[in-house]
Motif scaffolding. Structure first.
Motif, PDB file in Angstrom:
ATOM      1  N   ASN A   1      49.163  31.940  38.986  1.00 33.65           N
ATOM      2  CA  ASN A   1      49.810  30.817  38.298  1.00 33.65           C
ATOM      3  C   ASN A   1      51.309  31.071  38.221  1.00 33.65           C
ATOM      4  N   LYS A   2      52.029  30.162  37.609  1.00 33.71           N
ATOM      5  CA  LYS A   2      53.483  30.274  37.553  1.00 33.71           C
ATOM      6  C   LYS A   2      53.932  31.539  36.827  1.00 33.71           C
ATOM      7  N   GLY A   3      53.248  31.886  35.754  1.00 34.26           N
ATOM      8  CA  GLY A   3      53.626  33.062  34.981  1.00 34.26           C
ATOM      9  C   GLY A   3      53.498  34.345  35.784  1.00 34.26           C
ATOM     10  N   GLU A   4      52.397  34.471  36.519  1.00 31.48           N
ATOM     11  CA  GLU A   4      52.186  35.670  37.341  1.00 31.48           C
ATOM     12  C   GLU A   4      53.205  35.744  38.474  1.00 31.48           C
ATOM     13  N   LEU A   5      53.489  34.600  39.079  1.00 29.55           N
ATOM     14  CA  LEU A   5      54.473  34.568  40.158  1.00 29.55           C
ATOM     15  C   LEU A   5      55.858  34.931  39.631  1.00 29.55           C
ATOM     16  N   ALA A   6      56.221  34.394  38.482  1.00 27.15           N
ATOM     17  CA  ALA A   6      57.517  34.702  37.875  1.00 27.15           C
ATOM     18  C   ALA A   6      57.631  36.194  37.566  1.00 27.15           C
ATOM     19  N   GLU A   7      56.528  36.791  37.118  1.00 32.56           N
ATOM     20  CA  GLU A   7      56.512  38.216  36.804  1.00 32.56           C
ATOM     21  C   GLU A   7      56.766  39.065  38.053  1.00 32.56           C
TER      22      GLU A   7
END
Length: 78
Positions: A20-26
């Motif tokens: 998801n976006k959060g994992e990708l941002a991390e």
């Protein structure tokens, strides 16, 4: 410059990758805190970021399974 990050994430989920976006941002911005990571990703998605680091493109492509050509809107997924 607007990257097709939302579409790439949707493609990855259709293919069975759980990202998801959060994992990708991390993965893209590990040095930043959570709020800054998400904000930087939102700037990439909206086109507010003027320059894109080549390493960022490689990470997005690797995590979502799309090509750089698709990410920049040059080709469709085949």
């Amino acid at each position: 410059m607007v990257l097709k990050i939302k579409e790439a994430l949707a493609y990855a989920q259709v293919r069975g990758k759980k990202i998801n976006k959060g994992e990708l941002a991390e993965k893209l911005f590990p040095e930043a805190n959570k709020a800054c990571q998400y904000q930087k990703l939102q700037h990439l998605i909206s086109g507010r970021t003027l320059r894109v680091n080549p390493e960022t493109v490689v990470i997005i492509c690797k995590e979502t399974g799309v090509s750089a050509d698709y990410l920049f809107g040059l080709k469709n997924i085949e």
